[in-house]
Write a protein that holds these residues in place. Structure first.
Motif, PDB file in Angstrom:
ATOM      1  N   GLY A  92       0.885  -1.202   0.093  1.00  0.00           N
ATOM      2  CA  GLY A  92      -0.034   0.062   0.064  1.00  0.00           C
ATOM      3  C   GLY A  92       0.800   1.210  -0.141  1.00  0.00           C
ATOM      4  N   GLN A  93       1.865   1.460  -0.586  1.00  0.00           N
ATOM      5  CA  GLN A  93       2.858   2.541  -0.773  1.00  0.00           C
ATOM      6  C   GLN A  93       2.383   3.515  -1.592  1.00  0.00           C
ATOM      7  N   ASN A  94       2.063   4.593  -1.068  1.00  0.00           N
ATOM      8  CA  ASN A  94       1.469   6.114  -1.763  1.00  0.00           C
ATOM      9  C   ASN A  94       2.235   7.119  -0.892  1.00  0.00           C
ATOM     10  N   PHE A  95       3.230   7.672  -1.343  1.00  0.00           N
ATOM     11  CA  PHE A  95       3.948   8.567  -0.542  1.00  0.00           C
ATOM     12  C   PHE A  95       3.367  10.030  -0.582  1.00  0.00           C
ATOM     13  N   LEU A  96       3.177  10.651   0.427  1.00  0.00           N
ATOM     14  CA  LEU A  96       2.799  12.050   0.518  1.00  0.00           C
ATOM     15  C   LEU A  96       3.914  12.922  -0.178  1.00  0.00           C
ATOM     16  N   ILE A  97       3.420  14.140  -0.872  1.00  0.00           N
ATOM     17  CA  ILE A  97       4.427  14.941  -1.494  1.00  0.00           C
ATOM     18  C   ILE A  97       3.851  16.329  -1.580  1.00  0.00           C
ATOM     19  N   ASN A 124       0.247   7.764   7.520  1.00  0.00           N
ATOM     20  CA  ASN A 124      -0.542   7.775   6.287  1.00  0.00           C
ATOM     21  C   ASN A 124      -0.472   6.403   6.124  1.00  0.00           C
ATOM     22  N   LEU A 125      -1.816   5.667   6.441  1.00  0.00           N
ATOM     23  CA  LEU A 125      -1.723   4.057   6.815  1.00  0.00           C
ATOM     24  C   LEU A 125      -1.869   3.450   5.239  1.00  0.00           C
ATOM     25  N   PRO A 126      -1.480   2.268   5.360  1.00  0.00           N
ATOM     26  CA  PRO A 126      -1.483   1.500   4.038  1.00  0.00           C
ATOM     27  C   PRO A 126      -3.132   1.076   4.145  1.00  0.00           C
ATOM     28  N   TYR A 127      -3.666   1.245   3.096  1.00  0.00           N
ATOM     29  CA  TYR A 127      -4.853   1.119   3.013  1.00  0.00           C
ATOM     30  C   TYR A 127      -5.621  -0.170   3.062  1.00  0.00           C
ATOM     31  N   TYR A 128      -4.533  -1.329   2.621  1.00  0.00           N
ATOM     32  CA  TYR A 128      -5.103  -2.957   2.619  1.00  0.00           C
ATOM     33  C   TYR A 128      -5.373  -3.294   4.067  1.00  0.00           C
ATOM     34  N   ILE A 129      -4.705  -2.505   5.003  1.00  0.00           N
ATOM     35  CA  ILE A 129      -4.821  -3.228   6.473  1.00  0.00           C
ATOM     36  C   ILE A 129      -5.460  -2.034   7.639  1.00  0.00           C
ATOM     37  N   THR A 130      -5.946  -0.805   6.974  1.00  0.00           N
ATOM     38  CA  THR A 130      -6.467   0.134   7.915  1.00  0.00           C
ATOM     39  C   THR A 130      -7.318  -0.492   9.007  1.00  0.00           C
TER      40      THR A 130
END
Ligand code: SAM
Length: 289
Positions: free
Chosen positions: A26-31, A125-131
Motif C-alpha cells: 500500500g505504498q503511496n507517498f505524500l508529496i 498515512n496508513l497502508p489502506y489494505y490493513i487500515t
C-alpha cells in the motif's frame, strides 16, 4: 536532508535508490507540505509527545513529526526502505526506526518498553489494505493512546464517524466510537501522493475517551451482539441475533430482551445506537451466553 514534501526531493531519493513501489504494501507517498502541516496540526503534536508512526515510507512525514514531537518511533515493514530512512532521517536525532510488520508487533509492550507505559500519539498515512485491522488492534488491545491521527480511504473515515441509520454505519463505527471521539480533519485528493491512489483519502483524528460513553460490564458480549447485527444487515435484529453462531441465546430470550429495550420487535440492528447495544448487552449479560 532537505524536506521530502518537496516532490523533486522525493523523486531524487526514489531514483537514487532505484526504489520500486510495492503495491502489496500500500505504498503511496505524500508529496504535499500543506497536507503534512494539517496532519501535524490535527494531531496536536508537542515536544511532550511520544509518537508512533506506522509505515514511514521514505520518511516524509517522519521529518515533520521529528520537528514537532519529543520522540518518534517509526515502524516500517519494507526492508528496502530502511537504508533510505537512515539517509533521509540523518540528523533527526529523536527518531528510532524499527523494521517490523505492525500487525505482528505487541504495541502495548512496545509502549511499555519505550515510553514507560505512558500514553502515546499514533500518527500515520496508513497502508489502506490493513487500515481496519491496525485501528481495531490498537483499540481492542487497549494500547495506551491519547489519539490516533491517520490518513485513510475517505469511505473508511466516513464509516468511522457514521451515526445510526446512515448507510455507512456499522461495526467499525460502533467500535471506534466506543473508544474514541472521531473528527475528520481534511479531505485529501489523489494528486497529493506518488503514485496516485485510485481512491480519495481523508485525515481522521480519533481522540481516546477518558471513560467509555456508555457503561456495560459485558463489553465482549456487546461487541458480539454488534458483530451479529451487522453480519446479517438485512435481517431483523431478533433474527440476526438468533442465527449468529457466536451467540447461544434462545429466540425467546432475544425477543424478551428486545422488548425490554423498548424498541419495536421488527427493528433492524443498523438503527440501534451504541447506548442501546450496551443496554442489550446488560439485559442479556445476566443470562448465559
Ligand atoms: N508515511 C509515508 C508517507 O506518508 O509518504 C508512507 C505512507 S504509505 C501509504 C504506507 C507505508 O506503510 C509504506 O511505507 C508501507 O511500506 C508501510 N507498510 C505497509 N504495511 C505495513 C505493515 N504491516 N507494517 C508496517 N508498515 C507497513
Amino acid at each position: 536532508m532537505e524536506k521530502l514534501s518537496n516532490p523533486q526531493n522525493t523523486i531524487a531519493v526514489i531514483q537514487k535508490y532505484e526504489f520500486a513501489f510495492q503495491k502489496k504494501f500500500g505504498q503511496n507517498f505524500l508529496i504535499d507540505g500543506h497536507v503534512l502541516d494539517k496532519i501535524i496540526a490535527a494531531a496536536d503534536i508537542t515536544k511532550e509527545d511520544f509518537v508512533l508512526e506506522i509505515g514511514p515510507g521514505i520518511g516524509t512525514m517522519t521529518q515533520y513529526l521529528s520537528e514537532a514531537a519529543g520522540r518518534v518511533l517509526a515502524v516500517e515493514i519494507d526492508k528496502m526502505l530502511i537504508p533510505i530512512l537512515h539517509e533521509t532521517l540523518a540528523g533527526y536525532e529523536n527518531v528510532e526506526i524499527l523494521n517490523e510488520d505492525i500487525l505482528k508487533v505487541d504495541i502495548a509492550a512496545l509502549v511499555e518498553e519505550k515510553n514507560g507505559g505512558k500514553p502515546i500519539k499514533v500518527v500515520a498515512n496508513l497502508p489502506y489494505y490493513i487500515t481496519t485491522p491496525i485501528i481495531m488492534g490498537l483499540l481492542e488491545q487497549h494500547v495506551p493512546v491519547k489519539s490516533i491521527t491517520v490518513m485513510v480511504q475517505k469511505e473508511v473515515a466516513q464509516r468511522m464517524q457514521a451515526q445510526p441509520g446512515s448507510k455507512d454505519y456499522g461495526a467499525l463505527s460502533l467500535a471506534v466510537q466506543y473508544y474514541c471521539e472521531p473528527y475528520i480533519a481534511a479531505n485529501v485528493p489523489p494528486n497529493c501522493f506518488i503514485p496516485r491512489p485510485k481512491v480519495g483519502s481523508a485525515v481522521i483524528r480519533l481522540t481516546a475517551h477518558r471513560e467509555p460513553p456508555v457503561k456495560t460490564e459485558h463489553e465482549k458480549l456487546m461487541f458480539a451482539l454488534i458483530r451479529a447485527s451487522f453480519n446479517q444487515r438485512r435481517k431483523t435484529l431478533a433474527n440476526g441475533l438468533s442465527n449468529a453462531p457466536e451467540l447461544t441465546f434462545t429466540k425467546e430470550e432475544i425477543t424478551g430482551a428486545i422488548e425490554k429495550l423498548g424498541v419495536p420487535a421488527g427493528v433492524r440492528g443498523e438503527t440501534l445506537a451504541l447506548e442501546q447495544f450496551a443496554q442489550l448487552a446488560n439485559i442479556l449479560g445476566g443470562k448465559r451466553t
